[in-house]
Scaffold this motif. Sequence first.
Motif, PDB file in Angstrom:
ATOM      1  N   SER A 174       0.834  -1.204   0.000  1.00 38.57           N
ATOM      2  CA  SER A 174       0.000   0.000   0.000  1.00 38.57           C
ATOM      3  C   SER A 174       0.863   1.247   0.000  1.00 38.57           C
ATOM      4  O   SER A 174       1.930   1.271   0.603  1.00 38.57           O
ATOM      5  CB  SER A 174      -0.898   0.028   1.245  1.00 38.57           C
ATOM      6  OG  SER A 174      -1.704  -1.112   1.294  1.00 38.57           O
ATOM      7  N   ARG A 175       0.339   2.281  -0.636  1.00 33.46           N
ATOM      8  CA  ARG A 175       0.999   3.575  -0.614  1.00 33.46           C
ATOM      9  C   ARG A 175      -0.031   4.659  -0.922  1.00 33.46           C
ATOM     10  O   ARG A 175      -1.004   4.407  -1.646  1.00 33.46           O
ATOM     11  CB  ARG A 175       2.161   3.647  -1.607  1.00 33.46           C
ATOM     12  CG  ARG A 175       1.798   3.905  -3.058  1.00 33.46           C
ATOM     13  CD  ARG A 175       1.318   2.725  -3.839  1.00 33.46           C
ATOM     14  NE  ARG A 175       2.364   1.772  -4.108  1.00 33.46           N
ATOM     15  CZ  ARG A 175       2.136   0.491  -4.310  1.00 33.46           C
ATOM     16  NH1 ARG A 175       0.908   0.016  -4.303  1.00 33.46           N
ATOM     17  NH2 ARG A 175       3.096  -0.346  -4.548  1.00 33.46           N
ATOM     18  N   PRO A 176       0.154   5.860  -0.347  1.00 32.63           N
ATOM     19  CA  PRO A 176      -0.776   6.954  -0.669  1.00 32.63           C
ATOM     20  C   PRO A 176      -0.492   7.471  -2.077  1.00 32.63           C
ATOM     21  O   PRO A 176       0.656   7.574  -2.492  1.00 32.63           O
ATOM     22  CB  PRO A 176      -0.456   8.022   0.386  1.00 32.63           C
ATOM     23  CG  PRO A 176       0.917   7.708   0.872  1.00 32.63           C
ATOM     24  CD  PRO A 176       1.156   6.248   0.646  1.00 32.63           C
ATOM     25  N   MET A 177      -1.581   7.755  -2.798  1.00 33.41           N
ATOM     26  CA  MET A 177      -1.454   8.289  -4.151  1.00 33.41           C
ATOM     27  C   MET A 177      -2.502   9.374  -4.360  1.00 33.41           C
ATOM     28  O   MET A 177      -3.638   9.250  -3.907  1.00 33.41           O
ATOM     29  CB  MET A 177      -1.677   7.192  -5.207  1.00 33.41           C
ATOM     30  CG  MET A 177      -0.740   6.031  -5.115  1.00 33.41           C
ATOM     31  SD  MET A 177       0.506   5.846  -6.388  1.00 33.41           S
ATOM     32  CE  MET A 177      -0.089   6.481  -7.875  1.00 33.41           C
ATOM     33  N   GLY A 178      -2.097  10.412  -5.072  1.00 30.70           N
ATOM     34  CA  GLY A 178      -3.023  11.485  -5.421  1.00 30.70           C
ATOM     35  C   GLY A 178      -3.759  11.152  -6.704  1.00 30.70           C
ATOM     36  O   GLY A 178      -3.144  10.741  -7.690  1.00 30.70           O
ATOM     37  N   THR A 179      -5.056  11.318  -6.686  1.00 32.80           N
ATOM     38  CA  THR A 179      -5.884  11.059  -7.862  1.00 32.80           C
ATOM     39  C   THR A 179      -5.690  12.194  -8.860  1.00 32.80           C
ATOM     40  O   THR A 179      -5.867  13.358  -8.519  1.00 32.80           O
ATOM     41  CB  THR A 179      -7.369  10.969  -7.460  1.00 32.80           C
ATOM     42  OG1 THR A 179      -7.508   9.981  -6.442  1.00 32.80           O
ATOM     43  CG2 THR A 179      -8.243  10.634  -8.644  1.00 32.80           C
ATOM     44  N   ALA A 180      -5.338  11.841 -10.090  1.00 33.98           N
ATOM     45  CA  ALA A 180      -5.155  12.857 -11.127  1.00 33.98           C
ATOM     46  C   ALA A 180      -6.484  13.237 -11.769  1.00 33.98           C
ATOM     47  O   ALA A 180      -6.748  14.410 -12.024  1.00 33.98           O
ATOM     48  CB  ALA A 180      -4.181  12.356 -12.192  1.00 33.98           C
ATOM     49  N   LYS A 181      -7.338  12.226 -12.003  1.00 34.78           N
ATOM     50  CA  LYS A 181      -8.602  12.482 -12.710  1.00 34.78           C
ATOM     51  C   LYS A 181      -9.539  11.303 -12.501  1.00 34.78           C
ATOM     52  O   LYS A 181      -9.105  10.154 -12.466  1.00 34.78           O
ATOM     53  CB  LYS A 181      -8.319  12.662 -14.213  1.00 34.78           C
ATOM     54  CG  LYS A 181      -9.521  12.835 -15.104  1.00 34.78           C
ATOM     55  CD  LYS A 181     -10.127  14.196 -14.991  1.00 34.78           C
ATOM     56  CE  LYS A 181     -11.228  14.387 -16.020  1.00 34.78           C
ATOM     57  NZ  LYS A 181     -11.967  15.595 -15.825  1.00 34.78           N
ATOM     58  N   ILE A 182     -10.808  11.597 -12.347  1.00 39.20           N
ATOM     59  CA  ILE A 182     -11.847  10.571 -12.368  1.00 39.20           C
ATOM     60  C   ILE A 182     -12.781  10.937 -13.516  1.00 39.20           C
ATOM     61  O   ILE A 182     -13.351  12.025 -13.542  1.00 39.20           O
ATOM     62  CB  ILE A 182     -12.624  10.500 -11.042  1.00 39.20           C
ATOM     63  CG1 ILE A 182     -11.673  10.227  -9.889  1.00 39.20           C
ATOM     64  CG2 ILE A 182     -13.714   9.423 -11.125  1.00 39.20           C
ATOM     65  CD1 ILE A 182     -12.318  10.268  -8.518  1.00 39.20           C
ATOM     66  N   GLU A 183     -12.902  10.028 -14.446  1.00 45.24           N
ATOM     67  CA  GLU A 183     -13.724  10.304 -15.622  1.00 45.24           C
ATOM     68  C   GLU A 183     -15.174   9.912 -15.356  1.00 45.24           C
ATOM     69  O   GLU A 183     -15.473   9.203 -14.395  1.00 45.24           O
ATOM     70  CB  GLU A 183     -13.152   9.585 -16.838  1.00 45.24           C
ATOM     71  CG  GLU A 183     -11.762  10.122 -17.185  1.00 45.24           C
ATOM     72  CD  GLU A 183     -11.247   9.697 -18.530  1.00 45.24           C
ATOM     73  OE1 GLU A 183     -11.924   8.925 -19.232  1.00 45.24           O
ATOM     74  OE2 GLU A 183     -10.142  10.149 -18.873  1.00 45.24           O
TER      75      GLU A 183
END
Length: 161
Positions: free
Chosen positions: A32-41
């Motif tokens: 697991s790792r934190p990730m920033g969402t770039a886009k949700i279509e």
Amino acid sequence: MKNEKNIAILKEMAEKVRICMFNTLTDDGFHSRPMGTAKIEDDGSIWFFTNEYSPKSKEISKDNEVNLGYSDPSNNTYIYINGKAELVDDQTRKEAYFSPFVKAWFPEGADDPNLILIKVTPSVAEYWDSSSSKMVVAFQMLKAIVTGNTPDMGEHDKIKF
């Protein structure tokens, strides 16, 4: 129609939280790792930036089943998503989704040769959302204890894609 409505709700909630725990499978279990969402279509697909040579890229190439966990305890919002990930090298999307936040990891910008996108296509998602204040939530829990009923903690739904 319900699915479109639920995708819109999911999209709105996840975009507010923005950071998720991105979970992949390894030979040793989950990573697991934190990730920033770039886009949700609008179709529910979720996009992230990563280094093409990162461990997560290798993990996705080996087993593309992933899950995402979004959590915003201050607003009582929680989202869990299962799906399949794929690495996508799409320069148009890189440029469209690139932000100053991503530039911290990729100072060369959208043209960075190591930059690649991860597209997660959800298969199922579940969310819990109680936009009530902490006082209202505490009252609902106290009321449930006194009456023996289940507390009303807001919206909860499961979406199959």
